[in-house]
Design an enzyme around this catalytic site. Structure first.
Site, PDB file in Angstrom:
ATOM      1  N   ASP A  35       0.871  -1.189   0.000  1.00  0.00           N
ATOM      2  CA  ASP A  35       0.000   0.000   0.000  1.00  0.00           C
ATOM      3  C   ASP A  35       0.904   1.233   0.000  1.00  0.00           C
ATOM      4  O   ASP A  35       1.669   1.455   0.952  1.00  0.00           O
ATOM      5  CB  ASP A  35      -0.902  -0.014   1.239  1.00  0.00           C
ATOM      6  CG  ASP A  35      -1.955   1.086   1.198  1.00  0.00           C
ATOM      7  OD1 ASP A  35      -2.586   1.260   0.148  1.00  0.00           O
ATOM      8  OD2 ASP A  35      -2.139   1.753   2.231  1.00  0.00           O
ATOM      9  N   ASN A  87      10.031   8.177   0.464  1.00  0.00           N
ATOM     10  CA  ASN A  87       9.314   8.447  -0.781  1.00  0.00           C
ATOM     11  C   ASN A  87       9.268   7.151  -1.586  1.00  0.00           C
ATOM     12  O   ASN A  87      10.306   6.622  -2.000  1.00  0.00           O
ATOM     13  CB  ASN A  87      10.067   9.545  -1.553  1.00  0.00           C
ATOM     14  CG  ASN A  87       9.426   9.851  -2.894  1.00  0.00           C
ATOM     15  OD1 ASN A  87       8.601   9.094  -3.397  1.00  0.00           O
ATOM     16  ND2 ASN A  87       9.817  10.971  -3.475  1.00  0.00           N
ATOM     17  N   ASP A 113      -2.150  11.930  -2.565  1.00  0.00           N
ATOM     18  CA  ASP A 113      -2.239  13.393  -2.515  1.00  0.00           C
ATOM     19  C   ASP A 113      -2.478  13.925  -3.928  1.00  0.00           C
ATOM     20  O   ASP A 113      -1.750  13.582  -4.849  1.00  0.00           O
ATOM     21  CB  ASP A 113      -0.940  13.990  -1.953  1.00  0.00           C
ATOM     22  CG  ASP A 113      -0.782  13.702  -0.467  1.00  0.00           C
ATOM     23  OD1 ASP A 113      -1.818  13.524   0.202  1.00  0.00           O
ATOM     24  OD2 ASP A 113       0.361  13.650   0.006  1.00  0.00           O
ATOM     25  N   LYS A 117      -2.354  22.008  -8.035  1.00  0.00           N
ATOM     26  CA  LYS A 117      -1.764  22.982  -8.974  1.00  0.00           C
ATOM     27  C   LYS A 117      -0.952  22.255 -10.043  1.00  0.00           C
ATOM     28  O   LYS A 117      -0.194  21.329  -9.712  1.00  0.00           O
ATOM     29  CB  LYS A 117      -0.842  23.950  -8.225  1.00  0.00           C
ATOM     30  CG  LYS A 117      -1.585  24.891  -7.309  1.00  0.00           C
ATOM     31  CD  LYS A 117      -0.626  25.819  -6.603  1.00  0.00           C
ATOM     32  CE  LYS A 117      -1.366  26.642  -5.583  1.00  0.00           C
ATOM     33  NZ  LYS A 117      -0.536  27.122  -4.504  1.00  0.00           N
ATOM     34  N   ASP A 149     -10.953  10.369  -4.758  1.00  0.00           N
ATOM     35  CA  ASP A 149     -12.202  11.128  -4.874  1.00  0.00           C
ATOM     36  C   ASP A 149     -11.984  12.362  -5.756  1.00  0.00           C
ATOM     37  O   ASP A 149     -12.882  13.187  -5.870  1.00  0.00           O
ATOM     38  CB  ASP A 149     -12.712  11.550  -3.487  1.00  0.00           C
ATOM     39  CG  ASP A 149     -11.650  12.256  -2.668  1.00  0.00           C
ATOM     40  OD1 ASP A 149     -10.569  11.668  -2.469  1.00  0.00           O
ATOM     41  OD2 ASP A 149     -11.883  13.399  -2.231  1.00  0.00           O
TER      42      ASP A 149
END
Ligand SMILES: C[S@@+](CC[C@H](N)C(=O)[O-])C[C@H]1O[C@@H](n2cnc3c(N)ncnc32)[C@H](O)[C@@H]1O
Length: 209
Positions: A35, A87, A113, A117, A149
Site C-alpha cells: 500500500d 518516498n 495526494d 496545482k 475522490d
C-alpha cells in the site's frame, strides 16, 4: 502533524535500508500486498489482522506516522505487517528494493495526494517513470488498484497507467475480490470520510500482462 510533505525534497533522496522479506515477516512466503501512501497504517492493521494468509507492506513519507505504526505493530506482535519510511518513488527505484517489486501480488494507491496545482503535478506519486519501473519488474498477473475522490487525479493516474503497454484494465464486475488482498472490502480512513460526506469515488484495477 504536517499533512503534506514535498516528496521531491532532497530529504528523501537517501532511503533507509530495506530488510529482506524474511526479516519483515513471520512467513515470507505469503502473498504480498503493498500500500503506497499508507499514512498511519490503520487500513493495513485492519487487513493484516483479518487476512493472515497475506503479508502487508506500507510505504509512507511522513516519518512520525511510520514510527507510530511500527511501535503499534511491535506491541501487538503482528507478523504479517511491515512499514517502510520514505518516498515510494525513490525507494522502489532503488535496485536494492527490486526484490519487493518482484514478489508483489498487488499494489494499492488509495487516495494519493492530489497536488492540485499544475506546477505541482510532478509531486504526485503516480508518475510515468515510476509506472515504467513497476512494469519492468512486476511479475505478470500483478494487480494495481487505484482509488481517489479527485476526478482530475483519477484521469491523470488512469492515463499514466493505460499509456503503459504492460498494464491492462480489469472489469471490476468480473473481478473476484474474495481472492484479493482485501476480501472484506476494508475501507481506508480517507475512504470512510469520502463515503460519510457522500463524495464520488473513482477507482480502477489494472493487471500486468
Ligand atoms: C491523502 S493521504 C491518503 C492516506 C490513505 N491511503 C487513505 O486512503 O486514507 C496520502 C498519503 O500518501 C503519503 N504520500 C504522499 N506521497 C508519497 C510518496 N511519494 N511516498 C510515500 N507516501 C507518500 C502522504 O504522506 C499521505 O499520508
Amino acid at each position: 502533524m504536517r499533512q503534506h510533505v514535498n516528496p521531491l525534497s532532497s530529504n528523501f533522496i537517501q532511503t533507509e535500508r530495506i530488510p529482506s522479506l524474511s526479516e519483515m515477516f513471520g512467513d515470507s512466503k505469503l502473498n504480498l500486498h503493498l500500500d503506497i501512501g499508507c499514512a498511519s497504517g490503520e487500513f493495513l492493521f485492519d487487513l493484516a489482522l483479518v487476512n493472515t494468509s497475506w503479508n502487508y507492506l506500507g510505504i509512507e513519507i511522513r516519518e512520525k506516522l511510520v514510527n507510530n505504526a511500527r511501535l503499534k505493530m511491535l506491541e501487538r506482535e503482528i507478523k504479517n505487517l511491515y512499514f517502510v519510511f520514505g518516498n515510494a518513488n525513490n525507494i522502489l527505484n532503488n535496485v536494492q528494493s527490486e526484490f519487493i517489486i518482484k514478489n508483489l501480488k498487488s499494489i494499492s494507491f488509495n487516495f494519493p495526494d492530489p497536488w492540485f496545482k499544475k506546477r505541482h503535478h510532478k509531486r504526485r506519486v503516480v508518475q510515468p517513470e515510476f509506472i515504467n519501473i513497476l512494469s519492468n519488474s512486476l511479475q505478470k498477473g500483478t494487480l494495481i488498484f487505484i482509488k481517489t475522490d479527485v476526478k482530475d487525479l483519477f484521469d491523470y493516474m488512469d492515463c499514466t497507467l493505460s499509456s503503459n503497454f504492460y498494464f491492462k484494465t480489469i472489469d471490476k464486475k468480473n473481478f473476484n475480490f474474495s481472492e484479493s488482498f482485501n476480501p472484506n472490502n476494508v475501507k481506508t480512513n480517507r475512504e470512510k470520510y469520502v463515503i460519510f460526506n457522500q463524495l464520488d469515488i473513482f477507482e480502477k484495477i489494472y493487471i500486468k500482462i
